[in-house]
Design a protein around this motif. Structure first.
Motif, PDB file in Angstrom:
ATOM      1  N   UNK A   1      59.404  45.852  43.304  1.00  0.00           N
ATOM      2  CA  UNK A   1      59.642  45.782  44.710  1.00  0.00           C
ATOM      3  C   UNK A   1      61.074  45.006  44.916  1.00  0.00           C
ATOM      4  N   UNK A   2      61.909  45.829  45.296  1.00  0.00           N
ATOM      5  CA  UNK A   2      63.419  45.508  45.019  1.00  0.00           C
ATOM      6  C   UNK A   2      63.973  45.245  46.679  1.00  0.00           C
ATOM      7  N   UNK A   3      64.644  44.316  46.800  1.00  0.00           N
ATOM      8  CA  UNK A   3      65.111  44.179  48.204  1.00  0.00           C
ATOM      9  C   UNK A   3      66.727  43.978  47.720  1.00  0.00           C
TER      10      UNK A   3
ATOM     11  N   UNK B   1      56.414  34.770  42.360  1.00  0.00           N
ATOM     12  CA  UNK B   1      57.549  35.516  42.579  1.00  0.00           C
ATOM     13  C   UNK B   1      57.596  36.332  43.882  1.00  0.00           C
ATOM     14  N   UNK B   2      56.398  36.816  44.211  1.00  0.00           N
ATOM     15  CA  UNK B   2      56.548  37.634  45.556  1.00  0.00           C
ATOM     16  C   UNK B   2      56.487  36.523  46.499  1.00  0.00           C
TER      17      UNK B   2
ATOM     18  N   UNK C   1      64.480  41.258  58.230  1.00  0.00           N
ATOM     19  CA  UNK C   1      63.159  40.497  58.439  1.00  0.00           C
ATOM     20  C   UNK C   1      62.000  41.442  58.795  1.00  0.00           C
ATOM     21  N   UNK C   2      62.321  42.203  60.009  1.00  0.00           N
ATOM     22  CA  UNK C   2      61.365  43.241  60.621  1.00  0.00           C
ATOM     23  C   UNK C   2      61.035  44.369  59.693  1.00  0.00           C
TER      24      UNK C   2
ATOM     25  N   UNK D   1      62.195  34.431  51.344  1.00  0.00           N
ATOM     26  CA  UNK D   1      63.705  34.538  51.261  1.00  0.00           C
ATOM     27  C   UNK D   1      63.843  35.602  52.482  1.00  0.00           C
ATOM     28  N   UNK D   2      63.127  36.530  52.200  1.00  0.00           N
ATOM     29  CA  UNK D   2      63.415  37.706  53.508  1.00  0.00           C
ATOM     30  C   UNK D   2      62.853  37.567  54.802  1.00  0.00           C
ATOM     31  N   UNK D   3      61.498  37.574  54.860  1.00  0.00           N
ATOM     32  CA  UNK D   3      60.589  37.528  56.101  1.00  0.00           C
ATOM     33  C   UNK D   3      60.797  36.377  56.983  1.00  0.00           C
ATOM     34  N   UNK D   4      60.749  35.122  56.281  1.00  0.00           N
ATOM     35  CA  UNK D   4      60.805  33.896  57.358  1.00  0.00           C
ATOM     36  C   UNK D   4      62.200  32.932  57.392  1.00  0.00           C
TER      37      UNK D   4
END
Length: 156
Positions: A61-63, A27-28, A143-144, A34-37
């Protein structure tokens, strides 16, 4: 052990620094990739469970990604009581009222961070401008910011 329902600001800052690990690595990894790359991050909510095994505390951990690429939220929220251990709200047009209901109310404009705050909208909570946190003050992309958040909150 911490009384997670009655944390002081100093205790919350300690918990932010303690090592945390994904409960379910798959999941992580999905959230991270999905976010960083991604060149383009799809709007929506991304979530994984993160655990501090030494303190026996589980977090979400919510985004939250909005349609505006420079407006987003990244947080660690305690599973037991929905307390935001830390929540970064990024966006130039954001506005948050500090000292709510007091004679010295004032607004924080732009990106800001909540530490040790209740997640409901009705509770007064104070924030700190993100510009006061050196590692985040010049970040504009999700992303950053996400990658720095992972380091800042010691997620391994």
């Amino acid at each position: 052990m911490y009384d997670i329902d009655n944390l002081t600001l100093a205790e919350a800052k300690n918990l932010i620094n303690y090592e945390k690990n994904p409960k379910t690595p798959l999941d992580y990894t999905y959230v991270y990739n999905s976010i960083a790359t991604s060149l383009v991050v799809k709007r929506g909510k991304y979530q994984a469970i993160i655990v501090d095994n030494n303190q026996n505390i589980s977090y979400y951990l919510d985004v939250l990604v909005t349609p505006v690429s420079t407006t987003f939220t990244i947080s660690l929220r305690v599973q037991k009581n929905n307390l935001h251990l830390i929540r970064f709200d990024f966006g130039e047009m954001l506005r948050h009222k500090n000292n709510y209901g007091k004679n010295n109310e004032y607004y924080v404009h732009g990106s800001h961070v909540h530490i040790n705050s209740l997640s409901n909208k009705e509770s007064p909570k104070d924030v700190v401008p993100i510009s006061n946190i050196d590692k985040f003050k010049n970040l504009k992309t999700i992303q950053d910011a996400f990658q720095e958040f992972v380091v800042y909150t010691n997620i391994k």
